[in-house]
Enzyme design. Structure first.
Site, PDB file in Angstrom:
ATOM      1  N   GLN A 102       6.576 -49.972  40.508  1.00 47.64           N
ATOM      2  CA  GLN A 102       7.497 -49.033  41.149  1.00 47.64           C
ATOM      3  C   GLN A 102       6.763 -47.752  41.550  1.00 47.64           C
ATOM      4  OE1 GLN A 102      10.626 -46.574  39.258  1.00 47.64           O
ATOM      5  NE2 GLN A 102      12.087 -47.806  40.411  1.00 47.64           N
ATOM      6  N   TYR A 173      15.490 -38.642  42.990  1.00 44.13           N
ATOM      7  CA  TYR A 173      14.077 -38.364  43.185  1.00 44.13           C
ATOM      8  C   TYR A 173      13.783 -38.219  44.686  1.00 44.13           C
ATOM      9  CZ  TYR A 173      13.688 -39.634  38.243  1.00 44.13           C
ATOM     10  OH  TYR A 173      13.837 -39.685  36.882  1.00 44.13           O
ATOM     11  N   CYS A 342      21.341 -53.356  22.474  1.00 46.75           N
ATOM     12  CA  CYS A 342      21.358 -51.904  22.648  1.00 46.75           C
ATOM     13  C   CYS A 342      22.689 -51.333  22.154  1.00 46.75           C
ATOM     14  CB  CYS A 342      21.166 -51.569  24.128  1.00 46.75           C
ATOM     15  SG  CYS A 342      21.430 -49.840  24.533  1.00 46.75           S
ATOM     16  N   CYS A 345      22.728 -45.481  22.029  1.00 45.61           N
ATOM     17  CA  CYS A 345      22.470 -44.181  21.409  1.00 45.61           C
ATOM     18  C   CYS A 345      21.557 -43.297  22.249  1.00 45.61           C
ATOM     19  CB  CYS A 345      21.873 -44.362  20.027  1.00 45.61           C
ATOM     20  SG  CYS A 345      20.199 -45.059  20.033  1.00 45.61           S
ATOM     21  N   CYS A 360      13.138 -46.970  19.898  1.00 43.54           N
ATOM     22  CA  CYS A 360      14.450 -47.615  19.985  1.00 43.54           C
ATOM     23  C   CYS A 360      15.037 -47.699  18.583  1.00 43.54           C
ATOM     24  CB  CYS A 360      14.321 -49.014  20.587  1.00 43.54           C
ATOM     25  SG  CYS A 360      15.865 -49.962  20.585  1.00 43.54           S
ATOM     26  N   GLU A 413      23.302 -55.674  -3.110  1.00 45.64           N
ATOM     27  CA  GLU A 413      24.212 -54.688  -2.534  1.00 45.64           C
ATOM     28  C   GLU A 413      25.425 -54.520  -3.447  1.00 45.64           C
ATOM     29  OE1 GLU A 413      26.368 -52.083  -0.814  1.00 45.64           O
ATOM     30  OE2 GLU A 413      24.416 -52.514   0.086  1.00 45.64           O
ATOM     31  N   LYS A 431      31.768 -47.292  19.162  1.00 50.42           N
ATOM     32  CA  LYS A 431      30.641 -47.599  18.282  1.00 50.42           C
ATOM     33  C   LYS A 431      30.627 -49.066  17.864  1.00 50.42           C
ATOM     34  CE  LYS A 431      28.073 -44.948  16.803  1.00 50.42           C
ATOM     35  NZ  LYS A 431      28.153 -43.911  15.791  1.00 50.42           N
TER      36      LYS A 431
END
Length: 646
Positions: A102, A173, A342, A345, A360, A413, A431
């Protein structure tokens, strides 16, 4: 299963093995001189290995004086960059993936500091309201020179064996600035009416075709709608796309927005998948060349539907490739539950725009693929027993890595489910992707052969009875309870109590103490049925969030009627009010309330850690138990320490 997604296709003369495109995303992994580094080569190689059909690189600058877009950016201003660029294309091609470079110039959307003190340039002297840096208008001769530099960049890309180039004509841009009446007020050959505003772009396209030949593929990325008064609208971009098709451009890559409408460029967690699909579809219905489109995609099934609907010819997954380099292969193998998705965030942009290499939240090895991979994972566990205490994100990831290294791992746990603090974090609106992270980490734990024990408090005595070789402490932190009068009253609860529905609060006057992420999201949850006030001792709130997420959350809170008071410190709690002091002053305020919710963060479990260290020789501490932080901190620390645990 995903017939359309894994169907071969063509962009110009380039045959692509599937309809999956990785769009340009800055990484700050290249050298500051513009050369491709081993880190960035491995980063792209991993995405090719993971099954991507076409990779479009991050922005590559065509000018070293005014064209610097970010630190650690690729450059094609000279033939000296070809040697490393060839290594990049070779790394991608060996997996039968294709790669475009690019070409980019930031125009007015850059600061002098990034340009080493040089004033930014633009079609017209109009400052970007986000960057707040006045550019100077380019002369006609300078425009001519920049056209030549784009062409030179394409020639260098071709010599480096790239399969094509993409011209970045979107996101505000330089090329976009020439196209848009919002930023182009020129009266020479590069501005004025619709046709003249296209001259800069069409001159570049014609020049590349002349130098590189008509079969060298050219994609043009466009902001289909700038979402600005006086800016480009979809009707304009359709006409631009038609002109480009007539010129012989190979594909239109559809995006949206500029820095001044940033949510459209970099979608925060509040925007759903496919929210701008109408833009790509409108263009595709008017041109016959392929349309590539980004649509905030997270799931393969969504891309399949968009392809079936005729929204686009190629589906572009951006941050999905940061979250999981191998998601295409996993999708094709029907392993969707193992795909790291994803969560919106925007930690990736927060780090890159902050001058750091990309990070990430859900993928602790992104940008660090050279250091953390199958070859560097030393499998010397020898079936020695390791107990991981706490099944939050750090604990689950550490357990998975250690199991892959050959340790016999037990994950303990105290609650009845995996997830730890993620179970709290997934409760606020928008969320839900946190819930997906819980599922994926849980599946990885199972896939790695980790033994899971729920509903078990891991005391020192219990751990000693198990006689493990080593212990990983990942049990989170202790909620901070301020030592003030009234804090033990029955109407004082923690944010965790509210989010996990351990308490129910309706039609009450609620004061939330703490304006961090947890406090604000708790306010969002409670505002539907309560009168909510957030108090914060600092001058601002939600500072850990990326800008667009923070602004959208604050807008939601304002719309819900939540009051936010900064520079206020909690001094005392009584049955019907709280006493607040202005930060740094002796001024006091009484605020009436029925409930008080503490959202002051957590502190490390120092005493528990000390007990474990005294009882065992091989101890590793991660996450809030070591140092309070975000999910990204817990995942990264767990990954790095698990790689070297011994």
């Amino acid at each position: 299963m995903y017939t359309k997604l894994f169907e071969p296709g063509n962009i110009g003369s380039v045959e692509i093995k599937n309809r999956i495109v990785m769009p340009p995303m800055g990484t700050s992994l290249s050298s500051f001189t513009g050369e491709a580094t081993d880190e960035v080569i491995r980063y792209y190689e991993e995405r090719a290995k993971g099954g991507c059909g076409l990779i479009i690189t991050e922005i590559a600058r065509i000018d070293d004086e005014t064209g610097i877009g970010e630190p650690g950016q690729l450059s094609v201003t000279s033939g000296k960059y070809i040697r490393k660029l060839v290594q990049l294309t070779e790394a991608v091609h060996k997996y039968d993936a294709k790669i475009f470079l690019q070409l980019h110039h930031p125009g007015r959307q850059v600061t002098r500091s990034l340009l080493n003190g040089v004033q930014p340039v633009a079609p017209s002297a109009i400052a970007c309201k986000v960057v707040n840096e006045m550019p100077r208008a380019l002369t006609t001769e300078e425009c001519d020179e920049l056209v030549k530099k784009f062409i030179t960049g394409a020639a260098i890309a071709q010599l480096s064996d790239f399969d094509g180039v993409e011209l970045h004509g979107a996101h505000g841009y330089l090329i976009n600035e020439f196209l848009s009446p919002y930023t182009n007020k020129r009266s020479d050959k590069y501005g004025g009416d619709f046709t003249k505003r296209l001259t800069f772009l069409t001159s570049i396209v014609k020049g590349i075709q002349q130098v590189c030949g008509p079969k060298f593929s050219i994609s043009v990325r466009l902001s289909a709608d700038e979402f600005l008064d006086g800016g480009l609208k979809i009707e304009d971009t359709i006409q631009i796309s038609k002109v480009l098709e007539e010129l012989g451009v190979s594909a239109i890559d559809v995006s949206a927005g500029t820095y001044e409408s940033g949510y459209a460029v970099i979608e925060p967690q509040f925007l759903p998948e496919g929210w701008k699909k109408h833009l790509a579809k409108a263009i595709r219905e008017q041109v016959s060349i392929p349309v590539i489109a980004v649509n905030n995609l997270k799931y393969p099934k969504t891309a399949e539907l968009l392809l079936e609907e005729g929204v686009c010819d190629f589906a572009s997954f951006g941050r999905a490739f940061l979250a999981d380099a191998h998601w295409p292969n996993k999708a094709q193998a029907h392993q969707e539950e193992l795909i790291h998705k994803c969560i919106g965030c925007l930690q990736c942009f927060k780090t890159v725009f902050g001058g750091k290499p990309i990070e990430c939240t859900v993928n602790p090895i992104v940008g660090r693929e050279l250091r953390y991979n199958e070859q560097t994972l030393i499998k010397d566990g020898a079936n020695r027993s390791v107990i991981v205490v706490g099944a939050g994100p750090g604990g689950m990831h550490a357990a998975t890595i250690l199991a892959k290294r050959g340790y016999a791992v037990t994950l303990v746990e105290k609650e009845d489910r995996l997830g730890g603090t993620l179970n709290t974090a997934e409760q606020p609106p928008a969320k839900q992707m946190i819930g997906e992270l819980i599922k994926t980490l849980s599946c990885e734990v199972k896939e790695a052969g980790v033994h899971v024990v729920l509903n078990q408090e891991a005391t020192v005595n219990w751990l000693e009875q198990q006689q493990p070789y080593g212990i990983v402490i990942a049990c989170g932190g202790n909620p901070i309870i301020p030592p003030i009068e009234g804090v033990t009253l029955p109407h004082v609860v923690t944010a965790e109590d509210v989010l996990l529905k351990k308490v129910t609060i309706d039609n009450q006057r609620v004061v939330i103490v703490g304006g961090g992420v947890t406090g604000l999201e708790t306010a969002e949850v409670m505002a539907n049925t309560n009168e909510v006030t957030v108090i914060e001792m600092a001058t601002s709130v939600g500072n850990a969030l990326y800008t667009s997420n923070r602004m959208m959350l604050l807008n939601h809170l304002q719309e819900a009627g939540v009051s936010i008071q900064t520079n206020r410190m909690l001094a005392q709690i009584s049955e019907k009010n709280v006493l607040l002091k202005e930060t740094g002053k002796e001024i006091e305020h009484h605020l009436p309330c029925d409930m008080v919710v503490l959202a002051l963060g957590v502190s490390p479990r120092k005493s528990f850690v000390q007990e474990i260290r005294q009882a065992f020789d091989h101890v590793m501490v991660v996450g809030d138990a070591h140092q309070p932080g975000q999910i990204v901190d817990a995942m990264k620390e767990a990954n790095d320490k698990a790689y070297v645990f011994s």
